[in-house]
Design a protein around this motif. Sequence first.
Motif, mmCIF file in Angstrom:
data_model
loop_
_atom_site.group_PDB
_atom_site.id
_atom_site.type_symbol
_atom_site.label_atom_id
_atom_site.label_comp_id
_atom_site.label_asym_id
_atom_site.label_seq_id
_atom_site.Cartn_x
_atom_site.Cartn_y
_atom_site.Cartn_z
ATOM 1 N N ALA A 148 0.867 -1.196 0.000
ATOM 2 C CA ALA A 148 0.000 0.000 0.000
ATOM 3 C C ALA A 148 0.897 1.237 0.000
ATOM 4 N N LYS A 177 0.279 4.232 0.293
ATOM 5 C CA LYS A 177 -0.012 5.311 1.236
ATOM 6 C C LYS A 177 0.888 5.227 2.460
ATOM 7 N N ALA A 178 1.366 4.024 2.785
ATOM 8 C CA ALA A 178 2.200 3.874 3.978
ATOM 9 C C ALA A 178 3.674 4.099 3.690
ATOM 10 N N ARG A 232 -15.930 -1.224 -3.299
ATOM 11 C CA ARG A 232 -15.587 -1.281 -1.868
ATOM 12 C C ARG A 232 -16.864 -1.497 -1.076
ATOM 13 N N HIS A 291 -13.830 -5.167 -2.294
ATOM 14 C CA HIS A 291 -12.684 -4.654 -1.560
ATOM 15 C C HIS A 291 -13.207 -4.164 -0.213
ATOM 16 N N HIS A 320 -11.713 -2.705 3.829
ATOM 17 C CA HIS A 320 -10.567 -2.375 4.678
ATOM 18 C C HIS A 320 -11.131 -2.011 6.037
ATOM 19 N N GLY A 370 -5.839 -3.435 4.183
ATOM 20 C CA GLY A 370 -4.583 -3.412 4.927
ATOM 21 C C GLY A 370 -4.832 -3.615 6.412
ATOM 22 N N GLY A 371 -3.818 -3.226 7.198
ATOM 23 C CA GLY A 371 -3.936 -3.342 8.649
ATOM 24 C C GLY A 371 -3.418 -4.671 9.187
ATOM 25 N N GLU A 391 -3.528 -5.935 1.123
ATOM 26 C CA GLU A 391 -2.724 -4.759 0.758
ATOM 27 C C GLU A 391 -2.236 -4.029 2.003
ATOM 28 N N PRO A 392 -1.389 -4.698 2.792
ATOM 29 C CA PRO A 392 -0.847 -4.005 3.966
ATOM 30 C C PRO A 392 0.101 -2.890 3.552
ATOM 31 N N GLY A 393 0.199 -1.886 4.381
ATOM 32 C CA GLY A 393 1.184 -0.834 4.143
ATOM 33 C C GLY A 393 2.252 -0.919 5.209
ATOM 34 N N SER A 394 1.839 -0.653 6.449
ATOM 35 C CA SER A 394 2.782 -0.611 7.573
ATOM 36 C C SER A 394 3.675 -1.836 7.633
ATOM 37 N N TYR A 433 4.394 5.366 7.115
ATOM 38 C CA TYR A 433 3.511 6.529 7.238
ATOM 39 C C TYR A 433 4.260 7.821 7.573
HETATM 40 C C1 LIG Z 1 -7.906 0.966 1.637
HETATM 41 C C2 LIG Z 1 -6.654 0.772 2.406
HETATM 42 N N1 LIG Z 1 -5.835 -0.242 2.071
HETATM 43 C C3 LIG Z 1 -4.674 -0.469 2.727
HETATM 44 C C4 LIG Z 1 -4.277 0.359 3.766
HETATM 45 C C5 LIG Z 1 -2.953 0.092 4.447
HETATM 46 O O1 LIG Z 1 -3.143 -0.180 5.786
HETATM 47 P P1 LIG Z 1 -1.906 -0.484 6.756
HETATM 48 O O2 LIG Z 1 -0.833 0.439 6.417
HETATM 49 O O3 LIG Z 1 -2.462 -0.245 8.133
HETATM 50 O O4 LIG Z 1 -1.541 -1.915 6.543
HETATM 51 C C6 LIG Z 1 -5.113 1.424 4.152
HETATM 52 C C7 LIG Z 1 -4.724 2.318 5.257
HETATM 53 O O5 LIG Z 1 -5.363 3.267 5.576
HETATM 54 C C8 LIG Z 1 -6.320 1.641 3.444
HETATM 55 O O6 LIG Z 1 -7.124 2.661 3.752
#
Ligand SMILES: Cc1ncc(COP(=O)(O)O)c(C=O)c1O
Length: 377
Positions: A41, A43-44, A127, A168, A170, A205-206, A237-240, A336
């Motif tokens: 992900a 975003k992370a 979603r 999808h 989350h 994610g998460g 789709e984990p980010g962290s 992040y």
């Molecule tokens: C749609 C979606 N996917 C994946 C993630 C990644 O989550 P994380 O970084 O907690 O694994 C997020 C985090 O906000 C999200 O909103």
Amino acid sequence: MPIDFSKIPSPCYVIDELLLRKNLEVIKQVQKAASIEILVAFKAFSNWGVFPIFKEYGFGASASSIHEARLAFEELGVKAHTYSPAYEEKSIADILKYSSRISFNSINQLQKYLKRAGQTGVGIGLRVNPEFSDTGYDLYNPCKPGSRFGVTAEQLGDGVPPGVEGFHFHTLFEADSFALERVLAVFSRKFGPFLSKLKWVNMGGGHLITRKDYDARHLVQLLFDFRNRHPVEIILEPGSAFTYRTGYLVSTVLDIVENKGIKTAVLDVSFTCHMPDCLEMPYKPVILGATDERAGKPTYRMGGISCLAGDFMGNWSFDQELEPGDKVIFDDMIHYTTVKTTMFNGVRHPSLGIWNEKSGFGLIREFNYQDYKSRLS
Ligand SMILES: Cc1ncc(COP(=O)(O)O)c(C=O)c1O
């Protein structure tokens, strides 16, 4: 060679390549054992200077904006699975160009772009919102009543909308596999009847797969059981998890000030600019070689270099008094953190570097006055 902080310029985010590779290996093994696809992900973490390392492991990407999708295409060499709370007319063509799958947040958005997405051959997802999450942090809970994320089972009615091939969702934040198990129980109850019509389910994610106590075997079994009941392709789709505990923010004490008996170490970094989650979440980061406040030990607040009154956190105790020039090293400052920084107040932005056990420190990027100036006009 272990990381030598005296070789790191200050301020600087430094990734420990060995720790990063360990995480990537763990995630790759889980991907293989569970026969699923695991996406990074963006975003992370999206510091593309280290993507050559990521590329060795062959992960796909999850994007949530046009720029993330484009970056995935240009720098990771993959078409992203893209989800955004809403797509704009002016960027949908590019989003479709850089994506292999696109998930829509609402029936309105799906209907608006269905024809265009269908013409490009990009897989279409929706979603959904299971309306269940046991995260204790409201800031990270997308399932609270009134949430803007996803279509509820009630709103979906009794059919999968035409054109949709995947769901999808989350719901999790820094969670273990048992939290996912609870989510899947609710998800299956609410959305199970629709799944026979779908090709894939993206479970968001998460999933903090790289935390020491994460039970990867339980995750693998859980996903096999889910797929036995619902034969779909599973995507996480984990980010962290990718950059969890893989690096530091190295800072330096510039001054020590005292007011009403409270000593503050003024640093060359800022909580609001360079560690924003500490104030937003909030949480108290770990400083190497320091502890929580202990009676009888030299104790300090850490004060940021910005002028925001609340740009400080407390308190940490050290074995010795701090002095200007001492380094203060914040742990776990990559996921992040490096994507959320700002140049508020014109403060110097920390450099980005990597530590390799053989070659030592490698500078990836420095930031200067032009970087600050160019975003302002
Ligand atoms: C749609 C979606 N996917 C994946 C993630 C990644 O989550 P994380 O970084 O907690 O694994 C997020 C985090 O906000 C999200 O909103």
